[in-house]
Design an enzyme around this catalytic site. Sequence first.
Site, mmCIF file in Angstrom:
data_model
loop_
_atom_site.group_PDB
_atom_site.id
_atom_site.type_symbol
_atom_site.label_atom_id
_atom_site.label_comp_id
_atom_site.label_asym_id
_atom_site.label_seq_id
_atom_site.Cartn_x
_atom_site.Cartn_y
_atom_site.Cartn_z
ATOM 1 N N HIS A 191 0.822 -1.210 0.000
ATOM 2 C CA HIS A 191 0.000 0.000 0.000
ATOM 3 C C HIS A 191 0.853 1.255 0.000
ATOM 4 C CE1 HIS A 191 -3.037 -3.011 1.096
ATOM 5 N NE2 HIS A 191 -3.689 -2.310 0.199
ATOM 6 N N GLU A 434 -11.117 -11.276 -3.695
ATOM 7 C CA GLU A 434 -9.672 -11.180 -3.460
ATOM 8 C C GLU A 434 -9.177 -12.239 -2.480
ATOM 9 O OE1 GLU A 434 -8.797 -7.208 -2.055
ATOM 10 O OE2 GLU A 434 -10.473 -7.192 -0.659
ATOM 11 N N ASP A 458 -4.530 -8.624 -3.684
ATOM 12 C CA ASP A 458 -4.702 -9.560 -2.573
ATOM 13 C C ASP A 458 -4.944 -10.980 -3.048
ATOM 14 O OD1 ASP A 458 -4.326 -8.277 -0.062
ATOM 15 O OD2 ASP A 458 -6.051 -7.031 -0.540
ATOM 16 N N CYS A 505 -9.648 -4.372 -10.307
ATOM 17 C CA CYS A 505 -9.139 -3.088 -9.819
ATOM 18 C C CYS A 505 -7.793 -3.242 -9.110
ATOM 19 C CB CYS A 505 -10.162 -2.393 -8.920
ATOM 20 S SG CYS A 505 -10.631 -3.357 -7.491
HETATM 21 C C1 PEP Z 1 -6.569 -5.533 -4.417
HETATM 22 O O1 PEP Z 1 -6.369 -6.257 -3.449
HETATM 23 O O2 PEP Z 1 -6.266 -5.849 -5.587
HETATM 24 C C2 PEP Z 1 -7.178 -4.200 -4.240
HETATM 25 C C3 PEP Z 1 -7.557 -3.473 -5.271
HETATM 26 O O3 PEP Z 1 -7.309 -3.744 -2.980
HETATM 27 P P1 PEP Z 1 -6.090 -3.162 -2.122
HETATM 28 O O4 PEP Z 1 -4.904 -3.002 -3.030
HETATM 29 O O5 PEP Z 1 -6.561 -1.873 -1.556
HETATM 30 O O6 PEP Z 1 -5.903 -4.224 -1.083
HETATM 31 MG MG MG Z 2 -7.274 -5.786 -1.552
#
Ligand code: PEP
Ligand code: MG
Length: 575
Positions: A191, A434, A458, A505
């Site tokens: 993140h 995910e 994830d 996403c």
């Molecule tokens: C993911 O896990 O791909 C996602 C879009 O959520 P994050 O990256 O915020 O965990």
């Molecule tokens: Mg995620």
Amino acid sequence: MQVLQGLGVSDGVAIGRAVCLETRHDEVYRFPLPEDQVPAEIERFRRATEEALEEVQRLGRRVGLELGEDLGGIFEVHSLLLQDAAFLNAIEYRIVEEKINAEWAVLETTADLRSKFASLGEDHFRERGEDLQDVGRHLLRSLQGISHHDLSEIEGDVIVIADDLTPSDAVRLGRQGVVGFAIEVGGQTSHTAIIAHSLAIPLVSGLPGITRLAAQDDPVIVDGAAGSVILHPTAAILERERGRQVQLRREQSELVKTRELEAVTLDGVSIDLLANIDLSEELDDALRFGAQGIGLYRSEFLYIERSPEIPTEDDHYNVYRRLLEKMAPSPVVIRTYDLGGRKLAREVMETHEENPVLGLRGIRLTLARPRIFRTQLRGILRAGRHGELWVMLPLVSTIDEVRRFRAFAAATMEELRNEGTPCSPNFKLGVMIEVPSAVMIADHLAREVDFFAIGTNDLIQYSLAVDRNNEHVADLYQPLHPGLLRMIVMVIKAAAGADIPVSVCGEMAANPLLASVLVGLGIRRLSLSPRRLPTVKGAIRSLDCAAMTRHLEHCCELPSAADVRRYLQGLDLRI
Ligand code: PEP
Ligand code: MG
């Protein structure tokens, strides 16, 4: 000059002077002190104790308010300990007697007392030992000056060189004008990496030892695309990189022209391109590059940004309303808090988890802390009147979580209606796919919700058992693993069976080759960082979708990611 190779996780070139930060709290060293420095060390310890006490009392108030008096009470014990003369004297005694730094004295004294409590063998004493350890952590944190790095006063361009960086540190430092990051740890889709990208700040991670190699004020170049960091560059290299910076900026401004182009493949398959938004700064880019909606608003960053304050219902409402109004009539997917794991604002939940990534994260934390969630949900439902609202739940692993959420949403809606507060009863409800268990029950989930969004960041982490933050296993983090490709196909089929849309996403959608793979697998909706929209659009416009689909049918039968990569490299993809 020294060139270090790491993982390039946020592209661009940054040139500046090093500011080295130590951020990890658990690494405490023992420093012997000269006799004459002992009184100053005692002074330092007392100041840190006062700060820690203030912090604990503030946290207690905050947690009491949001999570209930019972949990707030935990901090009362901590605050009593921080005023306990016997405990504090034991630490000071050690500083004086052993002539050592306060951090070491705190660590040793708390460990000592803990083992004494543990030897008494009763739960009650063991719990007191745990309180002591927590208090020790607060003391260390204030001694080490964690969260006190303020770089806004430093003149010139600053490159932060750090052992580790939390997403919230990255937001704060990025907004203080830092131009580049070079970090010892961290994987490609951590993140912190996502935040650096959101703020358009180059970041290279996986650089073990860089905090020892670089000194304060050293001239540094961070090349986020190449994943390299140059310490003490020569004048010629500096000039070359400055030239590249200018060129990159020129190219960026040219990209706006792609806004008018359609995201359609050579054989006429139309793809929806939406934007992922983490920070408010990105909304302008989403509009500038013609995003067809917001496919993921990571609402937890609102929480992290406001920390230590908790966002109020109006904070939520105002942020969501702005997104919905600016994007109308296109959809805006508000993902409910995905706190927990590494995204948790440290100070909120003092519950210690051995393995937080498999712990109280995402929808689990949300359902377990209805007070925080209710505030957010009220803000969301009120904002729904101002546009096309889609609500999405993160980290869903059971169908029960969706049902519990529905009940919660219905009750909250009822509450708003009874008060006469305007709100929207109509929103689409979706889930992130995910977690592997969600893939396996996708057919059932698809009948309960209005849309799916595959979170590949994830899904890769949980299905390949590879920590997305861990640079040591970065080579095992394989988006082209046939196991993952097959899972994506399963989800697409489940969504088609229930006639609901499915998007991706995760960061895969932001990479031109991987986005083409997703389209070949059958994905027709991608959501990604707005700055990447033009490049991904370009890849889609040069893709033969039907041919790619045939190639991927073959790839899904291959045994490894390396085989898939080799196969794709053998094609003339022009990406
Ligand atoms: C993911 O896990 O791909 C996602 C879009 O959520 P994050 O990256 O915020 O965990
Ligand atoms: Mg995620």
